[in-house]
Design a protein around this motif. Structure first.
Motif, PDB file in Angstrom:
ATOM      1  N   PRO A 167       1.156  -1.733  -0.620  1.00  0.00           N
ATOM      2  CA  PRO A 167       0.061  -1.054   0.107  1.00  0.00           C
ATOM      3  C   PRO A 167      -0.914  -0.394  -0.857  1.00  0.00           C
ATOM      4  O   PRO A 167      -0.555  -0.040  -1.991  1.00  0.00           O
ATOM      5  N   VAL A 168      -2.149  -0.215  -0.412  1.00  0.00           N
ATOM      6  CA  VAL A 168      -3.173   0.360  -1.280  1.00  0.00           C
ATOM      7  C   VAL A 168      -2.870   1.813  -1.632  1.00  0.00           C
ATOM      8  O   VAL A 168      -3.401   2.335  -2.610  1.00  0.00           O
ATOM      9  N   GLU A 169      -2.004   2.473  -0.866  1.00  0.00           N
ATOM     10  CA  GLU A 169      -1.662   3.869  -1.167  1.00  0.00           C
ATOM     11  C   GLU A 169      -0.979   4.009  -2.521  1.00  0.00           C
ATOM     12  O   GLU A 169      -0.960   5.107  -3.094  1.00  0.00           O
ATOM     13  N   THR A 170      -0.387   2.909  -3.051  1.00  0.00           N
ATOM     14  CA  THR A 170       0.274   2.994  -4.356  1.00  0.00           C
ATOM     15  C   THR A 170      -0.715   3.240  -5.488  1.00  0.00           C
ATOM     16  O   THR A 170      -0.294   3.580  -6.601  1.00  0.00           O
ATOM     17  N   LEU A 171      -2.012   3.095  -5.241  1.00  0.00           N
ATOM     18  CA  LEU A 171      -3.007   3.391  -6.267  1.00  0.00           C
ATOM     19  C   LEU A 171      -3.117   4.886  -6.539  1.00  0.00           C
ATOM     20  O   LEU A 171      -3.690   5.290  -7.547  1.00  0.00           O
ATOM     21  N   LEU A 176     -10.179   6.909  -2.104  1.00  0.00           N
ATOM     22  CA  LEU A 176     -10.440   5.471  -2.155  1.00  0.00           C
ATOM     23  C   LEU A 176      -9.576   4.724  -1.163  1.00  0.00           C
ATOM     24  O   LEU A 176     -10.065   3.856  -0.427  1.00  0.00           O
ATOM     25  N   THR A 177      -8.281   5.045  -1.102  1.00  0.00           N
ATOM     26  CA  THR A 177      -7.393   4.314  -0.203  1.00  0.00           C
ATOM     27  C   THR A 177      -7.731   4.575   1.260  1.00  0.00           C
ATOM     28  O   THR A 177      -7.610   3.674   2.096  1.00  0.00           O
ATOM     29  N   ASP A 178      -8.173   5.794   1.573  1.00  0.00           N
ATOM     30  CA  ASP A 178      -8.575   6.071   2.950  1.00  0.00           C
ATOM     31  C   ASP A 178      -9.783   5.220   3.332  1.00  0.00           C
ATOM     32  O   ASP A 178      -9.844   4.655   4.435  1.00  0.00           O
ATOM     33  N   LEU A 179     -10.745   5.100   2.414  1.00  0.00           N
ATOM     34  CA  LEU A 179     -11.920   4.275   2.686  1.00  0.00           C
ATOM     35  C   LEU A 179     -11.542   2.802   2.802  1.00  0.00           C
ATOM     36  O   LEU A 179     -12.020   2.092   3.695  1.00  0.00           O
ATOM     37  N   LEU A 200     -17.381  -2.331  -8.335  1.00  0.00           N
ATOM     38  CA  LEU A 200     -17.996  -1.377  -9.254  1.00  0.00           C
ATOM     39  C   LEU A 200     -19.274  -0.793  -8.675  1.00  0.00           C
ATOM     40  O   LEU A 200     -19.494   0.425  -8.732  1.00  0.00           O
ATOM     41  N   SER A 201     -20.125  -1.614  -8.085  1.00  0.00           N
ATOM     42  CA  SER A 201     -21.394  -1.118  -7.556  1.00  0.00           C
ATOM     43  C   SER A 201     -21.216  -0.285  -6.291  1.00  0.00           C
ATOM     44  O   SER A 201     -21.975   0.653  -6.054  1.00  0.00           O
ATOM     45  N   ARG A 202     -20.208  -0.602  -5.482  1.00  0.00           N
ATOM     46  CA  ARG A 202     -20.030   0.103  -4.210  1.00  0.00           C
ATOM     47  C   ARG A 202     -19.180   1.363  -4.355  1.00  0.00           C
ATOM     48  O   ARG A 202     -19.496   2.407  -3.773  1.00  0.00           O
ATOM     49  N   PHE A 203     -18.109   1.304  -5.174  1.00  0.00           N
ATOM     50  CA  PHE A 203     -17.149   2.411  -5.211  1.00  0.00           C
ATOM     51  C   PHE A 203     -17.166   3.188  -6.514  1.00  0.00           C
ATOM     52  O   PHE A 203     -16.587   4.265  -6.584  1.00  0.00           O
ATOM     53  N   GLY A 204     -17.741   2.667  -7.588  1.00  0.00           N
ATOM     54  CA  GLY A 204     -17.826   3.418  -8.834  1.00  0.00           C
ATOM     55  C   GLY A 204     -16.815   2.993  -9.875  1.00  0.00           C
ATOM     56  O   GLY A 204     -15.990   2.089  -9.694  1.00  0.00           O
ATOM     57  N   PHE A 205     -16.884   3.694 -11.023  1.00  0.00           N
ATOM     58  CA  PHE A 205     -16.102   3.313 -12.200  1.00  0.00           C
ATOM     59  C   PHE A 205     -14.599   3.456 -11.961  1.00  0.00           C
ATOM     60  O   PHE A 205     -13.810   2.576 -12.328  1.00  0.00           O
TER      61      PHE A 205
END
Length: 511
Positions: A167-171, A176-179, A200-205
């Motif tokens: 799952p993305v929550e492991t990041l 970010l994961t909520d979005l 990169l352009s939508r969420f950042g570095f």
């Protein structure tokens, strides 16, 4: 690179047991900012979970022992575990208290395979420190950390497949994961499938780094180069460092020098090696790594934790004080976003600026020099308070709460010290009003600023709203209810308006 990672479950709880003697086998929870960040197995059996508020955790488990989180305690207790791993293999890198990693190739060749090496290291930790741990092997530190939590050896080349179902929550990036969840991206495989340029352009570095992790590519391989020798910083002391408070002061000074040196070259580092030489010639070495870019505060914290572990440790404690300390940046990244600070690049320039500001305060009073402190709030004016130079920079309102109804980005360019009353009219010249059901009487067509004699009329080119804000509704005398609008003006200007009690005011201006 094949990485072997050792993970000690519930480490903050184990650190409490090791340092303070509160049994980890009991019902124990470690809290930070009034929320549970770790709990024992016995507490989990009664419904306690990470993220719960302290009061809710106590309601689920009335006999729960609550302990405040202490990063220094966690790091100090973890030092013997790292020393035990170093007895089996060299090149150990501390990720955080409770987790450390090393290259898997050497131990695997020595012990006859990655699985056998992991077993030997786990057994050694249990024998030397009486601590339960799990080990995992994968391609890269991030994947190895997830493998360690599952007690799994990921075969070479199988890391992307292993990560795809996670799952993305492991990041461990809540915003970010909520979005991503709201966008329908639920697994690392879904996230990795997105184009890297779009991420990169939508969420950042930082999201771009997370995207590389999700795809099984360790972001430390991005623009990494070997640091030149002049990036290292070292200090020799006339008196041995044998007290934690003295060592902490030395750590902060040396960490600021290292960060200033890196920033002057437009660089940042993800790992820092700490070397120390004691008065009797004993050499100590440890590497700390971080998932992001190490700031001056982050470097100082890690150096302080390590010195505390060496000086106050129960195991392998040096017999004499530390005479020389050296910091070596590793995993250096070219980071074009880094710039010198407002007061220059060197500590001497900053100190001169500080003395000048203190002198101004001495002549004109403490309130003559103010600094802005950003905190929480729903309106731009609520989020900033001014504190006298040198005072504690405590926000007027804590920032972590979600603050429902908070003004979304982008922030206004200027916030008026006091709201400016105005009048808002529709196309027929009638005043614009908002009902209790947030129904606008008519679209705003123009605004009138100023008194009757010097009134100025400005046409409205666009508008959005209303957005209701209702605060402290439970206290009748302090209750506040208003509706906010954003209106566009000619030549690209915009304003933030609010309506409360039939009175329109300008809160802020966009440019």
């Amino acid at each position: 690179m094949r990485t072997l990672l050792v993970w000690c479950p519930d480490w903050p709880v184990l650190a409490v047991d090791i340092v303070e003697g509160i049994p980890a086998s009991g019902r124990v929870a470690v809290v930070h900012a009034n929320r549970v960040i770790a709990c024992s197995e016995a507490a989990r059996a009664e419904g306690v979970r990470r993220g719960l508020r302290k009061r809710e955790a106590q309601s689920r488990c009335p006999r729960l022992t609550v302990v405040e989180h202490d990063p220094d305690r966690d790091a100090r207790a973890f030092e013997p575990v790292v020393a035990a791993v170093e007895e089996m293999a060299v090149g150990v890198e501390v990720i955080r208290p409770g987790s450390c990693a090393l290259a898997a190739r050497g131990p695997a060749r020595y012990f006859g395979g990655e699985e056998r090496a992991a077993e030997q290291i786990v057994e050694r930790i249990a024998e030397a420190c009486a601590v339960e741990s799990q080990a995992g092997v994968a391609d890269g530190v991030f994947a190895a950390g997830l493998a360690a939590r599952a007690g799994q050896i990921v075969p070479p080349g199988g890391t992307p497949e292993f990560l795809a179902g996670q799952p993305v929550e492991t990041l461990d990036r809540p915003q970010l994961t909520d979005l991503l969840r709201r966008l329908g991206v639920r697994t690392l495989g879904d996230f990795a499938a997105l184009p890297a340029a779009d991420v990169l352009s939508r969420f950042g570095f930082d999201a771009s780094l997370a995207h590389r992790l999700a795809a099984g590519r360790d972001h430390r391989g991005l623009a990494v180069r070997r640091p030149p020798p002049d990036l290292d910083v070292a200090e020799t002391y006339d008196e041995p460092l044998d007290r934690v408070d003295v060592a902490a002061f030395a750590a902060r000074s040396l960490a600021e020098r290292l960060h200033a040196t890196l920033a002057g070259h437009g660089l940042a580092c993800t790992r820092v090696a700490i070397e120390a030489v004691t008065a009797d010639g004993q050499e100590l070495h440890r590497v700390w790594r971080h998932d992001g870019l190490l700031t001056a505060v982050a470097i100082a914290d890690r150096v302080r934790w390590q010195l505390d572990g060496w000086i106050s440790g129960r195991r392998d404690r040096p017999v004499s004080g530390i005479m020389r300390l050296r910091l070596i940046p590793e995993g250096v990244l070219a980071h074009a976003g880094l710039q010198p600070g407002l007061w220059g690049e060197t500590g001497e320039e900053r100190e001169r600026a500080h003395r000048a500001l203190n002198r101004v305060q001495g002549i004109l009073g403490p309130e003559a020099v103010l600094t802005a402190v950003l905190g929480g709030g729903r309106s731009p004016g609520d989020q900033v308070r001014f504190a006298p130079w040198g005072d504690e920079r405590t926000p007027a309102r804590p920032a972590p709460p979600p603050w429902p109804g908070r003004l979304p980005a982008p922030a206004p360019a200027a916030v008026l010290p006091a709201p400016l009353p105005i009048s808002v009219y529709d196309a027929t010249g009638a005043p614009v009003s908002v009902s209790a059901r947030l129904e606008v009487s008519a679209p705003p067509a123009r605004i009138v600023i100023g008194s009757t004699r010097r009134a100025r009329t400005v046409e409205v080119t666009g508008w959005s709203g209303p957005w209701p804000v209702e605060e402290r509704w439970w206290a009748m005398e302090e209750a506040s209810r208003r509706a906010r609008f954003q209106i566009g003006l000619p030549h690209g200007w915009a304003m933030l308006l609010s309506l409360s009690g039939g009175v329109w005011v300008i809160e802020a201006v966009y440019d």
